[in-house]
Design an enzyme around this catalytic site. Sequence first.
Site, PDB file in Angstrom:
ATOM      1  N   GLY A  38       1.006  -1.349   0.059  1.00 23.46           N
ATOM      2  CA  GLY A  38       0.353   0.052  -0.166  1.00 23.46           C
ATOM      3  C   GLY A  38       0.870   1.221  -0.045  1.00 23.46           C
ATOM      4  O   GLY A  38       2.113   1.187  -0.425  1.00 23.46           O
ATOM      5  N   ASN A  39       0.064   2.333   0.254  1.00 29.33           N
ATOM      6  CA  ASN A  39       1.002   3.719   0.367  1.00 29.33           C
ATOM      7  C   ASN A  39       0.561   4.646   1.447  1.00 29.33           C
ATOM      8  O   ASN A  39      -0.652   4.291   1.953  1.00 29.33           O
ATOM      9  CB  ASN A  39       1.165   4.316  -0.876  1.00 29.33           C
ATOM     10  CG  ASN A  39      -0.364   4.615  -1.713  1.00 29.33           C
ATOM     11  OD1 ASN A  39      -0.880   5.425  -1.216  1.00 29.33           O
ATOM     12  ND2 ASN A  39      -0.700   3.919  -2.536  1.00 29.33           N
ATOM     13  N   TYR A  40       1.115   5.836   1.753  1.00 32.39           N
ATOM     14  CA  TYR A  40       0.548   6.607   2.646  1.00 32.39           C
ATOM     15  C   TYR A  40      -0.479   7.549   2.569  1.00 32.39           C
ATOM     16  O   TYR A  40      -0.871   8.427   3.359  1.00 32.39           O
ATOM     17  CB  TYR A  40       1.997   7.396   3.079  1.00 32.39           C
ATOM     18  CG  TYR A  40       3.044   6.840   3.834  1.00 32.39           C
ATOM     19  CD1 TYR A  40       2.809   5.936   4.954  1.00 32.39           C
ATOM     20  CD2 TYR A  40       4.325   6.550   3.275  1.00 32.39           C
ATOM     21  CE1 TYR A  40       3.920   5.105   5.458  1.00 32.39           C
ATOM     22  CE2 TYR A  40       5.509   6.103   3.853  1.00 32.39           C
ATOM     23  CZ  TYR A  40       4.976   5.348   5.124  1.00 32.39           C
ATOM     24  OH  TYR A  40       6.102   4.437   5.532  1.00 32.39           O
TER      25      TYR A  40
END
Length: 398
Positions: free
Chosen positions: A209-211
């Site tokens: 995923g990512n932030y």
Amino acid sequence: MNVNNKKIILAVSASIAAYKTPELVRLLVKAGAEVQVLMTPAAADFVTPLSLATVSKKEVFANVSNHAQWNNHVHLGRWADVLLIAPCSANTLAKMANGLCDNIVQAVYLSATCPVLVAPAMDDDMWHHPATKANLATIQAYGNKVIAPEHGELASGIVGMGRMADPVNILAYLNTFFEPAKAVQNHFKRALITAGPTYEKLDPVRFIGNYSTGKMGIAFARVLAEQGTQVDLVLGPTSEQVAIPGVEVHPVESAQEMYDKCLSLYDKADIAIMTAAVADFRPVTKAGEKIKKKEGDEHMLLELVKNPDILATLGSLKKEQILVGFALETNNELENAKKKLQKKNADYIVLNSLNDSGAGFGQETNKVSIISAQHVEELPLQSKYEVAQSVIKYLISQ
Ligand code: CTP
């Protein structure tokens, strides 16, 4: 046009968010507005009339009569350019919906000939109650406009929907409200927005995923819905909650799900704004069971395959829609953003640079430039709500 020289009635009802109203009055007065404050009797438990009288430089009315003198509610409702009820408690909202008239705020509301805006503030559960939803729908049917509350920590300690919109964002809303009627909804009846990260599953307990938090896309959804646009928000996994009148949330997890949902909604949209941080690649295989490490394993190789590019696909299918992409760059920003504009057949790329402090993932503020084939428009550091407003304003001016 903005709030400068406008006559504004600020009606404060009994909610903990009333503590923000002296700041709101200060911002309005600083921007050149004349502010008359009214309060419900119970609001004085949360903020003092003296504070509000001091910042507004006017007597505050909390009762229909004062010192055996009648406060002319009919005159007040005709004097103002706008009646802003902020915070609007669940109780005041219910009274507005039902036409009750047991205090000065209700008396002025019922006799007001000016437009009425409400900024609700209440606990998450109250905001989601069917009675509150019905009351909101009722006052909107009367023509009143709702400045949707925000998600965050509430007085109860619960994190959820119901915080009164930030005073800075209320001021921004009012400034737009007084703009000459280049009604956004005439340009964009329906909008498709992507927001948040995507999660690409590795096994039942892990993902790539990512932030991204989705805040920028949620701000676009809020700004457009407030202006009467019907919004489809395709939202990746995020802790942000969205319960904004006029915004239909389509929760998705992976890039492929986001792609499928966008394709099913794109035809109906007049504008598509792609703020999501979509994973470019996903694992080739999703393990059915948790991947276990084996004795002696020092490395692990993951094989990834490319995800479909949603923005580029919408670009290739574009008919009348305005297509807006986002780009987050760390180097050769302008050059890379211009390449993206062309490659994905977008009309605009909104560029944010990780080199600007206050911009990017998780922040409340953003600093962006709007890039089209002909022009680069640089915007100052603003709240994400203001950025969304500025971008929409720029798009309809083109
Ligand atoms: N985007 C998309 N689908 C993807 C990847 C990106 O719709 N699979 C959209 C994003 O929502 C954003 C824009 O494309 O509006 C730019 O995304 P970005 O990741 O910066 O660009 P990429 O083309 O993926 O290029 P790179 O990662 O090499 O910078």
